[in-house]
Design a protein around this motif. Sequence first.
Motif, PDB file in Angstrom:
ATOM      1  N   LEU A 191       0.864  -0.805  -0.178  1.00 38.41           N
ATOM      2  CA  LEU A 191       0.124   0.101   0.163  1.00 38.41           C
ATOM      3  C   LEU A 191       0.864   1.698  -0.142  1.00 38.41           C
ATOM      4  O   LEU A 191       0.270   2.442   0.338  1.00 38.41           O
ATOM      5  CB  LEU A 191      -1.311   0.112   1.007  1.00 38.41           C
ATOM      6  N   SER A 192       2.229   1.125  -0.147  1.00 36.47           N
ATOM      7  CA  SER A 192       2.561   2.650  -0.356  1.00 36.47           C
ATOM      8  C   SER A 192       3.038   3.430  -1.175  1.00 36.47           C
ATOM      9  O   SER A 192       3.348   4.155  -1.344  1.00 36.47           O
ATOM     10  CB  SER A 192       5.223   1.731  -0.512  1.00 36.47           C
ATOM     11  N   LEU A 194      -0.194   4.465  -3.162  1.00 34.91           N
ATOM     12  CA  LEU A 194      -1.432   4.615  -2.337  1.00 34.91           C
ATOM     13  C   LEU A 194      -1.069   5.711  -1.060  1.00 34.91           C
ATOM     14  O   LEU A 194      -1.924   6.954  -1.438  1.00 34.91           O
ATOM     15  CB  LEU A 194      -2.076   3.351  -1.997  1.00 34.91           C
ATOM     16  N   VAL A 195      -0.736   4.731  -0.583  1.00 33.14           N
ATOM     17  CA  VAL A 195      -0.551   6.207   0.863  1.00 33.14           C
ATOM     18  C   VAL A 195       0.359   7.393   0.598  1.00 33.14           C
ATOM     19  O   VAL A 195       0.265   8.079   0.464  1.00 33.14           O
ATOM     20  CB  VAL A 195       0.373   5.334   2.223  1.00 33.14           C
ATOM     21  N   ALA A 198      -1.924   9.371  -1.773  1.00 32.86           N
ATOM     22  CA  ALA A 198      -2.540   9.991  -0.209  1.00 32.86           C
ATOM     23  C   ALA A 198      -2.357  11.511   0.268  1.00 32.86           C
ATOM     24  O   ALA A 198      -2.081  12.333   0.336  1.00 32.86           O
ATOM     25  CB  ALA A 198      -4.015   8.757   0.030  1.00 32.86           C
ATOM     26  N   VAL A 199      -0.708  10.685   0.633  1.00 34.90           N
ATOM     27  CA  VAL A 199       0.297  11.604   1.710  1.00 34.90           C
ATOM     28  C   VAL A 199       0.311  13.475   0.950  1.00 34.90           C
ATOM     29  O   VAL A 199       0.209  14.453   1.201  1.00 34.90           O
ATOM     30  CB  VAL A 199       1.455  11.606   2.016  1.00 34.90           C
ATOM     31  N   SER A 248       0.302   5.435  -8.804  1.00 39.15           N
ATOM     32  CA  SER A 248      -0.322   4.555  -7.373  1.00 39.15           C
ATOM     33  C   SER A 248       1.174   3.232  -7.502  1.00 39.15           C
ATOM     34  O   SER A 248       2.109   2.403  -6.690  1.00 39.15           O
ATOM     35  CB  SER A 248      -1.196   3.173  -6.910  1.00 39.15           C
ATOM     36  N   SER A 252       5.168   2.556  -6.216  1.00 31.97           N
ATOM     37  CA  SER A 252       5.340   1.403  -5.505  1.00 31.97           C
ATOM     38  C   SER A 252       6.531   1.313  -5.896  1.00 31.97           C
ATOM     39  O   SER A 252       8.049   0.164  -5.379  1.00 31.97           O
ATOM     40  CB  SER A 252       4.307   0.581  -5.572  1.00 31.97           C
TER      41      SER A 252
END
Length: 313
Positions: A191-192, A194-195, A198-199, A248, A252
Amino acid sequence: MSLPVAPPVVEPPSEWGRLDPRMIVVKPLNELIGLLPLLFALVFLGNVETWRVVAGVGTVALIILYGLFAWLTTKYRITDTQVELHTGVVFRQRKAIPRDRIRTVDLTAKLGHRLFGLSAVRVGTGQQERQAGEGVALDAVTTAEAERLREVFLLRQKPVEQDGEQEVERDTETVITRLDRRWYRYAPLSLSGLVGIAVTVGFAMNLVNELDVEFSEVAALRGIASWITGQPLAAVLLTAAAAVLVLSTAASLLTYSLQNHGFRLTRHADDTLRVRRGLLTTRSVSIEEQRLRGVALHEPLLLRAGAARGSTR
């Protein structure tokens, strides 16, 4: 056949000393590299106002001064029994680790370190250093000095009896595993990405709001808004989902490459294991094999398709 004699491990002097003076430049440089997007947005986005330029220049000046005071207030020494570090600009910290408890030596070189041939040396006892505040970090010393300190702390070279004389084994390494390009296919399953998206989006939106940037002033954003208003909702959602998936995956893969480029796990003749990895920031962690208490495997839901993350204990 006799083994070649390696040079003896030379103990560092036990007097108090300072870190490499190039730390004055390297420490602010590493901090500024991380702040470049923020400084760029602060100075150039929206109207170029005097207060923004002054704030940007002031931030850079404060970071440079912090690097100077950090060097002036930091000193360390290595005795026969322990490693001591005194540091702190506002709040003084005094740390000491008994040498017989040292289990790991971590050599890390960020981009600023690498430009000046320096490394940061962190020694730990195998406990949760980040949570308990343990560990001693020497930031920064020359790369050659960092390697020498690794030898001293982990006693890499051990004398062996041969033909009635004491000789020292040559440091040899056995490769246990190295980076396999097939591992990259598992990077998007974390999930890195997507995170990270988002950040980044949240940070950008907050920054734009703070700087009062008008979207109508940016031609590209006006074009996107015009396209969205002229398309069915389903098409907009599918396009957004596809864009998030592509970004994403790319994020990643980029993150995985930056962290694990050149990954190698090796065993050395001095009974230590060593992990090397990193592209921009390189990291080399050594641990005494006899003090290795175990290995933990982490299997997040998406990685259970044949992959896992491992860590030592």
